[in-house]
Design a protein around this motif. Structure first.
Motif, PDB file in Angstrom:
ATOM      1  N   PRO A 221       0.835  -1.209   0.000  1.00  0.00           N
ATOM      2  CA  PRO A 221       0.000   0.000   0.000  1.00  0.00           C
ATOM      3  C   PRO A 221       0.866   1.253   0.000  1.00  0.00           C
ATOM      4  O   PRO A 221       1.922   1.299   0.639  1.00  0.00           O
ATOM      5  CB  PRO A 221      -0.804  -0.109   1.299  1.00  0.00           C
ATOM      6  N   LEU A 222       0.405   2.283  -0.712  1.00  0.00           N
ATOM      7  CA  LEU A 222       1.150   3.530  -0.828  1.00  0.00           C
ATOM      8  C   LEU A 222       0.326   4.702  -0.333  1.00  0.00           C
ATOM      9  O   LEU A 222      -0.907   4.663  -0.369  1.00  0.00           O
ATOM     10  CB  LEU A 222       1.537   3.780  -2.292  1.00  0.00           C
ATOM     11  N   LEU A 223       1.039   5.743   0.084  1.00  0.00           N
ATOM     12  CA  LEU A 223       0.407   7.007   0.451  1.00  0.00           C
ATOM     13  C   LEU A 223       0.743   8.026  -0.626  1.00  0.00           C
ATOM     14  O   LEU A 223       1.855   8.025  -1.171  1.00  0.00           O
ATOM     15  CB  LEU A 223       0.936   7.498   1.800  1.00  0.00           C
TER      16      LEU A 223
ATOM     17  N   ASP B 159      -5.665   4.781  -8.383  1.00  0.00           N
ATOM     18  CA  ASP B 159      -4.787   5.950  -8.255  1.00  0.00           C
ATOM     19  C   ASP B 159      -3.325   5.558  -8.461  1.00  0.00           C
ATOM     20  O   ASP B 159      -2.566   6.246  -9.142  1.00  0.00           O
ATOM     21  CB  ASP B 159      -4.922   6.601  -6.874  1.00  0.00           C
ATOM     22  N   THR B 160      -2.947   4.430  -7.851  1.00  0.00           N
ATOM     23  CA  THR B 160      -1.567   3.952  -7.981  1.00  0.00           C
ATOM     24  C   THR B 160      -1.250   3.613  -9.427  1.00  0.00           C
ATOM     25  O   THR B 160      -0.215   4.022  -9.960  1.00  0.00           O
ATOM     26  CB  THR B 160      -1.339   2.720  -7.084  1.00  0.00           C
ATOM     27  N   ASN B 161      -2.147   2.872 -10.076  1.00  0.00           N
ATOM     28  CA  ASN B 161      -1.921   2.494 -11.475  1.00  0.00           C
ATOM     29  C   ASN B 161      -1.772   3.728 -12.357  1.00  0.00           C
ATOM     30  O   ASN B 161      -0.881   3.796 -13.210  1.00  0.00           O
ATOM     31  CB  ASN B 161      -3.074   1.630 -11.987  1.00  0.00           C
ATOM     32  N   GLU B 162      -2.623   4.723 -12.140  1.00  0.00           N
ATOM     33  CA  GLU B 162      -2.579   5.937 -12.946  1.00  0.00           C
ATOM     34  C   GLU B 162      -1.277   6.704 -12.711  1.00  0.00           C
ATOM     35  O   GLU B 162      -0.650   7.187 -13.654  1.00  0.00           O
ATOM     36  CB  GLU B 162      -3.783   6.819 -12.613  1.00  0.00           C
ATOM     37  N   ARG B 163      -0.859   6.793 -11.466  1.00  0.00           N
ATOM     38  CA  ARG B 163       0.351   7.557 -11.132  1.00  0.00           C
ATOM     39  C   ARG B 163       1.611   6.906 -11.701  1.00  0.00           C
ATOM     40  O   ARG B 163       2.562   7.592 -12.078  1.00  0.00           O
ATOM     41  CB  ARG B 163       0.449   7.680  -9.612  1.00  0.00           C
ATOM     42  N   LEU B 164       1.633   5.566 -11.768  1.00  0.00           N
ATOM     43  CA  LEU B 164       2.832   4.857 -12.213  1.00  0.00           C
ATOM     44  C   LEU B 164       2.853   4.558 -13.710  1.00  0.00           C
ATOM     45  O   LEU B 164       3.876   4.119 -14.236  1.00  0.00           O
ATOM     46  CB  LEU B 164       2.988   3.547 -11.436  1.00  0.00           C
ATOM     47  N   GLN B 165       1.754   4.812 -14.378  1.00  0.00           N
ATOM     48  CA  GLN B 165       1.639   4.499 -15.806  1.00  0.00           C
ATOM     49  C   GLN B 165       2.784   5.127 -16.610  1.00  0.00           C
ATOM     50  O   GLN B 165       3.025   6.323 -16.527  1.00  0.00           O
ATOM     51  CB  GLN B 165       0.286   5.008 -16.340  1.00  0.00           C
ATOM     52  N   ASN B 166       3.497   4.292 -17.368  1.00  0.00           N
ATOM     53  CA  ASN B 166       4.587   4.712 -18.262  1.00  0.00           C
ATOM     54  C   ASN B 166       5.767   5.370 -17.534  1.00  0.00           C
ATOM     55  O   ASN B 166       6.483   6.172 -18.123  1.00  0.00           O
ATOM     56  CB  ASN B 166       4.062   5.648 -19.357  1.00  0.00           C
ATOM     57  N   LYS B 167       5.955   5.039 -16.267  1.00  0.00           N
ATOM     58  CA  LYS B 167       7.081   5.592 -15.505  1.00  0.00           C
ATOM     59  C   LYS B 167       8.034   4.483 -15.073  1.00  0.00           C
ATOM     60  O   LYS B 167       7.677   3.310 -15.032  1.00  0.00           O
ATOM     61  CB  LYS B 167       6.577   6.334 -14.262  1.00  0.00           C
ATOM     62  N   ARG B 168       9.237   4.890 -14.739  1.00  0.00           N
ATOM     63  CA  ARG B 168      10.220   4.019 -14.129  1.00  0.00           C
ATOM     64  C   ARG B 168      10.100   4.242 -12.619  1.00  0.00           C
ATOM     65  O   ARG B 168       9.993   5.380 -12.181  1.00  0.00           O
ATOM     66  CB  ARG B 168      11.621   4.389 -14.619  1.00  0.00           C
ATOM     67  N   VAL B 169      10.125   3.175 -11.841  1.00  0.00           N
ATOM     68  CA  VAL B 169       9.779   3.260 -10.415  1.00  0.00           C
ATOM     69  C   VAL B 169      10.942   2.802  -9.548  1.00  0.00           C
ATOM     70  O   VAL B 169      11.627   1.827  -9.865  1.00  0.00           O
ATOM     71  CB  VAL B 169       8.527   2.392 -10.123  1.00  0.00           C
TER      72      VAL B 169
END
Length: 198
Positions: free
Chosen positions: A45-47, A58-68
């Motif tokens: 889980p993330l904040l 929200d998490t999926n949208e925020r990380l879409q097409n990014k390097r993590v």
């Protein structure tokens, strides 16, 4: 560039990182079979940057097409706070070059409120304060002051980053504690297996 290195080494390294990030071959739009897995199912889980729990969408949208990457650090740690301006410049350079990164804060701060302030100040998502121990043990990264809690078997103290591939597995280790700002050069920003949600 030589002049700027003598005047401002952090700015010079950020410029080098910007050049390095932007100078690679363009991406080819390769997709992989793990695209079906949602980003949220691969992470704890993330904040969000304001400290609110994020929903899976929200998490999926925020990380879409990014390097993590997970960023292990603490506000009381001078090495961390001196490393962070270059890390923020690296993040900005990556974004401007079309290779955005998302950095998730894993704090070794003294309190939950200290961690929340740091994550907000750096505009980073974070692991909940009471959930950070599991990641520290999984990746063997914790502050020296946490040795009594976690033991001596760490591979690094703070600061450090663990870069994840799109399956949520470690693909690179950025050893900022031992290598400082130059460690950012080890983040494989051009490796397509590190782009989430493609």
């Amino acid at each position: 560039l030589k002049f700027s290195i003598m005047v401002n080494p952090i700015l010079s390294i950020a410029l080098f990182a910007s050049y390095r990030i932007g100078s690679k071959m363009p991406t080819t739009g390769i997709t992989t079979s793990c695209a079906a897995a949602s980003s949220s199912s691969l992470l704890p889980p993330l904040l969000d940057i304001n400290g609110a729990e994020m929903t899976p969408s929200d998490t999926n949208e925020r990380l879409q097409n990014k390097r993590v990457a997970f960023y292990f650090a603490a506000g009381w740690c001078p090495m961390c706070t001196s490393f962070e301006p270059a890390l923020m410049q690296f993040r900005e350079a990556a974004s401007q070059s079309g290779k955005p990164v998302e950095i998730v804060y894993v704090g070794s701060d003294r309190s939950e409120s200290d961690q929340a302030k740091r994550a907000e100040g750096m505009e980073m998502m974070s692991i909940p304060f009471d959930g950070a121990a599991a990641l520290k043990q999984k990746y063997n990264v914790w502050a020296g002051s946490e040795t009594l809690k976690f033991g001596f078997g760490r591979r690094s103290g703070v600061p450090a980053l663990v870069v994840l591939d799109q399956k949520g597995e470690e693909m690179a280790f950025v050893a900022a504690e031992s290598q400082g700002v130059r460690s950012l050069d080890t983040w494989p920003v051009d490796d397509e297996s590190g782009v989430w949600g493609v």
